[in-house]
Design a protein around this motif. Sequence first.
Motif, PDB file in Angstrom:
ATOM      1  N   TYR A  49       0.930  -1.189   0.005  1.00  0.00           N
ATOM      2  CA  TYR A  49       0.145  -0.090  -0.265  1.00  0.00           C
ATOM      3  C   TYR A  49       0.972   1.418   0.054  1.00  0.00           C
ATOM      4  CZ  TYR A  49      -3.407   3.570   1.341  1.00  0.00           C
ATOM      5  OH  TYR A  49      -4.446   4.496   1.393  1.00  0.00           O
ATOM      6  N   THR A  60       4.176   5.600  -5.355  1.00  0.00           N
ATOM      7  CA  THR A  60       4.363   5.680  -6.957  1.00  0.00           C
ATOM      8  C   THR A  60       3.232   6.409  -7.553  1.00  0.00           C
ATOM      9  OG1 THR A  60       3.106   3.613  -7.080  1.00  0.00           O
ATOM     10  CG2 THR A  60       5.529   3.514  -6.864  1.00  0.00           C
ATOM     11  N   PHE A  61       1.833   6.282  -6.923  1.00  0.00           N
ATOM     12  CA  PHE A  61       0.911   7.273  -7.549  1.00  0.00           C
ATOM     13  C   PHE A  61       1.229   8.577  -7.417  1.00  0.00           C
ATOM     14  CE2 PHE A  61      -3.018   9.801  -6.978  1.00  0.00           C
ATOM     15  CZ  PHE A  61      -3.664   9.373  -8.018  1.00  0.00           C
ATOM     16  N   TRP A  95       1.041   0.745 -14.124  1.00  0.00           N
ATOM     17  CA  TRP A  95       0.661   1.084 -12.766  1.00  0.00           C
ATOM     18  C   TRP A  95      -0.935   0.687 -12.926  1.00  0.00           C
ATOM     19  CZ3 TRP A  95      -2.961   3.583  -9.944  1.00  0.00           C
ATOM     20  CH2 TRP A  95      -2.948   3.759  -8.585  1.00  0.00           C
ATOM     21  N   THR A 140      -1.621  -2.782 -12.622  1.00  0.00           N
ATOM     22  CA  THR A 140      -1.374  -3.490 -11.294  1.00  0.00           C
ATOM     23  C   THR A 140      -2.519  -3.130 -10.430  1.00  0.00           C
ATOM     24  OG1 THR A 140       1.068  -2.919 -11.599  1.00  0.00           O
ATOM     25  CG2 THR A 140       0.180  -3.273  -9.524  1.00  0.00           C
ATOM     26  N   ALA A 141      -3.133  -1.532 -10.644  1.00  0.00           N
ATOM     27  CA  ALA A 141      -4.206  -1.501  -9.823  1.00  0.00           C
ATOM     28  C   ALA A 141      -5.506  -2.130 -10.072  1.00  0.00           C
ATOM     29  CB  ALA A 141      -4.686   0.284 -10.163  1.00  0.00           C
ATOM     30  N   ALA A 184       2.119   1.593  -3.429  1.00  0.00           N
ATOM     31  CA  ALA A 184       1.083   2.264  -4.323  1.00  0.00           C
ATOM     32  C   ALA A 184       0.948   3.640  -4.305  1.00  0.00           C
ATOM     33  CB  ALA A 184      -0.018   1.343  -4.459  1.00  0.00           C
TER      34      ALA A 184
END
Length: 338
Positions: A5, A11-12, A64, A67-68, A8
């Motif tokens: 988390y 990186t977001f 990304w 992956t999400a 994520a």
Amino acid sequence: MGILYILAAITFIILFFINVGWLTSNLYLTIIGEIESFVKGTNPIENIYYSSYLKWILLIDVLWLLTALFFMIQRKNYKTDARLHYLNHKPILNPKICVVLPAYNEAEAIAEVVRNFQKNKFVKYVIVIDNHSSDGTADIAEKCGSRVIRNDKNMGFGYSYALGLKESLKTDANIIVTAEADNSFNSYDIPKMLPYLDNCDMAVGTRQNQVLTEKGNQNSLLHVWGNFFLAKLIQIKYFSLLHTGVVNLTDVGCNFRLFRTEALKKIVNELTYPSTDKVKAGIGVAIHLTMIGIQKDLRIIELPVTFNKRAGKSKIGSNRRIRAIKIGLIFLWLILKT
């Protein structure tokens, strides 16, 4: 899950700024290029189209998003146990409420706040946790008929909040309410929140509805959108594909909450380190409580509440922009690591 988390989220944020930066810079260059194109006969759009930076950014964005998407599919059955996460009806037939009010130098408001809650027909106890006030807050609260617990020194909001919850569980109340001692909240919101405890374990207030807030309250633009952003981070952390989240939140900073006593007993000791009174989350104790509640499978509902201008000045300095940003970053790290 915690590490994934954090990665994520980080990186977001990085990708967001990379995309915004790239778009902004290229928009600027395109405008400049349009002017130059009249002179040199070039096409600035072609430069963007053939840019290797654009291709790399789009590739990373797609990876990304994939992956999400994989994460979302994996969460299709997250917290979908019918016994724990869906409708349950356990009516509280004889509500007996204990109100917990952490306070620090709130002499200007504490009498009105205590009496306000005492007027509620379901309120049996009012406990004020005085955080070593120097303005007589504790004496005023006692004169109004509340039980007062005095800290020997300023232990911080989180300590007082956790202590108040633990002390409330020593009473025979079957519902625990937490609120602010600065007159921000109104006891008349309790009756509209109570029915939800027949189906839930915790009812959390939200101050995000403009028509229910007093103009000039302490929630600035930064507070409103910061709280909303952090609330959605929590919702994403406990994302469920079927219902967009185990809980729907818009306001992480609201301390007006109702708990079923038996539910609070399951989580209250998680607020402090074992064999000590040191609070794990400090000023973020309420957010921590929400997240622990979700992890322990408590049913949580967020409800709109009224919100007044506070009496006096904020004691934690959240009205100052730099301080508010620091608190927001503390909340953000707490959400990521919990």
